[in-house]
Scaffold this motif. Sequence first.
Motif, PDB file in Angstrom:
ATOM      1  N   VAL A   2       0.801  -1.229   0.000  1.00  0.00           N
ATOM      2  CA  VAL A   2       0.000   0.000   0.000  1.00  0.00           C
ATOM      3  C   VAL A   2       0.835   1.281   0.000  1.00  0.00           C
ATOM      4  N   LEU A   3       2.109   1.151   0.323  1.00  0.00           N
ATOM      5  CA  LEU A   3       2.957   2.346   0.434  1.00  0.00           C
ATOM      6  C   LEU A   3       3.268   2.922  -0.947  1.00  0.00           C
ATOM      7  N   PRO A   4       3.192   4.249  -1.083  1.00  0.00           N
ATOM      8  CA  PRO A   4       3.544   4.837  -2.380  1.00  0.00           C
ATOM      9  C   PRO A   4       4.965   4.435  -2.791  1.00  0.00           C
ATOM     10  N   GLU A   5       5.099   4.174  -4.075  1.00  0.00           N
ATOM     11  CA  GLU A   5       6.372   3.775  -4.679  1.00  0.00           C
ATOM     12  C   GLU A   5       7.541   4.632  -4.183  1.00  0.00           C
ATOM     13  N   GLN A   6       7.292   5.919  -4.194  1.00  0.00           N
ATOM     14  CA  GLN A   6       8.317   6.896  -3.837  1.00  0.00           C
ATOM     15  C   GLN A   6       8.901   6.656  -2.442  1.00  0.00           C
ATOM     16  N   LEU A   7       8.001   6.288  -1.504  1.00  0.00           N
ATOM     17  CA  LEU A   7       8.457   6.084  -0.129  1.00  0.00           C
ATOM     18  C   LEU A   7       9.147   4.739   0.056  1.00  0.00           C
ATOM     19  N   GLN A   8       8.916   3.819  -0.866  1.00  0.00           N
ATOM     20  CA  GLN A   8       9.540   2.494  -0.747  1.00  0.00           C
ATOM     21  C   GLN A   8      10.984   2.498  -1.204  1.00  0.00           C
ATOM     22  N   SER A   9      11.313   3.475  -2.030  1.00  0.00           N
ATOM     23  CA  SER A   9      12.617   3.460  -2.671  1.00  0.00           C
ATOM     24  C   SER A   9      13.759   3.794  -1.714  1.00  0.00           C
ATOM     25  N   PRO A  10      14.806   2.983  -1.721  1.00  0.00           N
ATOM     26  CA  PRO A  10      15.982   3.294  -0.910  1.00  0.00           C
ATOM     27  C   PRO A  10      16.656   4.588  -1.384  1.00  0.00           C
ATOM     28  N   LEU A  11      16.318   4.994  -2.615  1.00  0.00           N
ATOM     29  CA  LEU A  11      16.859   6.248  -3.144  1.00  0.00           C
ATOM     30  C   LEU A  11      16.480   7.431  -2.260  1.00  0.00           C
ATOM     31  N   LEU A  12      15.234   7.412  -1.803  1.00  0.00           N
ATOM     32  CA  LEU A  12      14.748   8.516  -0.982  1.00  0.00           C
ATOM     33  C   LEU A  12      15.525   8.594   0.329  1.00  0.00           C
ATOM     34  N   THR A  13      15.709   7.428   0.953  1.00  0.00           N
ATOM     35  CA  THR A  13      16.477   7.388   2.198  1.00  0.00           C
ATOM     36  C   THR A  13      17.902   7.886   1.963  1.00  0.00           C
ATOM     37  N   ALA A  14      18.490   7.422   0.863  1.00  0.00           N
ATOM     38  CA  ALA A  14      19.857   7.836   0.544  1.00  0.00           C
ATOM     39  C   ALA A  14      19.920   9.356   0.352  1.00  0.00           C
ATOM     40  N   GLU A  15      18.902   9.875  -0.326  1.00  0.00           N
ATOM     41  CA  GLU A  15      18.830  11.322  -0.576  1.00  0.00           C
ATOM     42  C   GLU A  15      18.728  12.088   0.754  1.00  0.00           C
ATOM     43  N   TRP A  16      17.854  11.589   1.652  1.00  0.00           N
ATOM     44  CA  TRP A  16      17.679  12.258   2.942  1.00  0.00           C
ATOM     45  C   TRP A  16      18.963  12.212   3.772  1.00  0.00           C
ATOM     46  N   GLU A  17      19.628  11.072   3.733  1.00  0.00           N
ATOM     47  CA  GLU A  17      20.877  10.971   4.500  1.00  0.00           C
ATOM     48  C   GLU A  17      21.918  11.952   3.978  1.00  0.00           C
ATOM     49  N   TYR A  18      21.934  12.106   2.665  1.00  0.00           N
ATOM     50  CA  TYR A  18      22.862  13.039   2.037  1.00  0.00           C
ATOM     51  C   TYR A  18      22.549  14.467   2.502  1.00  0.00           C
ATOM     52  N   ARG A  19      21.249  14.769   2.529  1.00  0.00           N
ATOM     53  CA  ARG A  19      20.810  16.093   2.981  1.00  0.00           C
ATOM     54  C   ARG A  19      21.179  16.338   4.446  1.00  0.00           C
ATOM     55  N   LEU A  20      20.994  15.306   5.267  1.00  0.00           N
ATOM     56  CA  LEU A  20      21.336  15.442   6.689  1.00  0.00           C
ATOM     57  C   LEU A  20      22.832  15.713   6.846  1.00  0.00           C
ATOM     58  N   GLY A  21      23.613  15.094   5.977  1.00  0.00           N
ATOM     59  CA  GLY A  21      25.055  15.346   5.971  1.00  0.00           C
ATOM     60  C   GLY A  21      25.350  16.803   5.635  1.00  0.00           C
ATOM     61  N   GLU A  22      24.605  17.326   4.681  1.00  0.00           N
ATOM     62  CA  GLU A  22      24.763  18.733   4.287  1.00  0.00           C
ATOM     63  C   GLU A  22      24.433  19.662   5.459  1.00  0.00           C
ATOM     64  N   ILE A  23      23.370  19.284   6.199  1.00  0.00           N
ATOM     65  CA  ILE A  23      22.979  20.096   7.360  1.00  0.00           C
ATOM     66  C   ILE A  23      24.103  20.071   8.400  1.00  0.00           C
TER      67      ILE A  23
END
Length: 220
Positions: A60-81
């Motif tokens: 049931v989860l949207p495709e976008q939220l299932q992708s490890p890409l999103l997590t990787a992107e967020w981790e990258y952003r957290l690194g930037e912060i």
Amino acid sequence: METAGKDDMPEDAERKGLGTPATRAGILEKLVSTGFLERKKSKKTVQLLPSHDAISLITVLPEQLQSPLLTAEWEYRLGEIERGELAPEDFMAEITAMLKELVGTYQVIKGSEYLFAPPREVVGKCPRCGGEIAEMQKGFFCQDKSCKFAIWKNNNWWAAKRKQPTKAIVAALLKDGRTHVTGLYSEKSGRTYDATVVLEDTGQYVNFKLEFDRQKGGGK
Ligand SMILES: [Zn+2]
């Protein structure tokens, strides 16, 4: 997790990173304790398998939220912060916008309500650990996975009396440690009788004991 999503991830996503070996154990433990992963032991090996709920969630989860890409992107952003290259407010604003968009446009999958087990009904407090006892198909079980407190519906003691512990009986036993039960069957006489059933938990076993009400005039 080293290889999570490797197949559908472009090179740079991997470089952005998905968790670290140090956080892996904690993430897996959390998935087990929340019921999304199940440990299956066979001889010397332990396997971690997705649970029924985990598979339902992925369905049931949207495709976008299932992708490890999103997590990787967020981790990258957290690194930037962390490095002071990105303002936390900007990161949060992006997430808020993404969620608004998802909630507003996501099509709920038909029949998805049947994918999940109905919420378990809590009938009382566990006398062993203070956790919640919930009714399930085969009995009443402590919801704390490390606690083994259980009252099985096909319990021998009850079966001999041709009774099954009902929700009301178990609720009373958990609350007061005893309850009056009518229509208990006697194998000796072939008749039924009423008695007070007392719950005795040894810490390892759950036992039941009968107490007979005093004769008339003796009070309750
Ligand atoms: Zn318990």
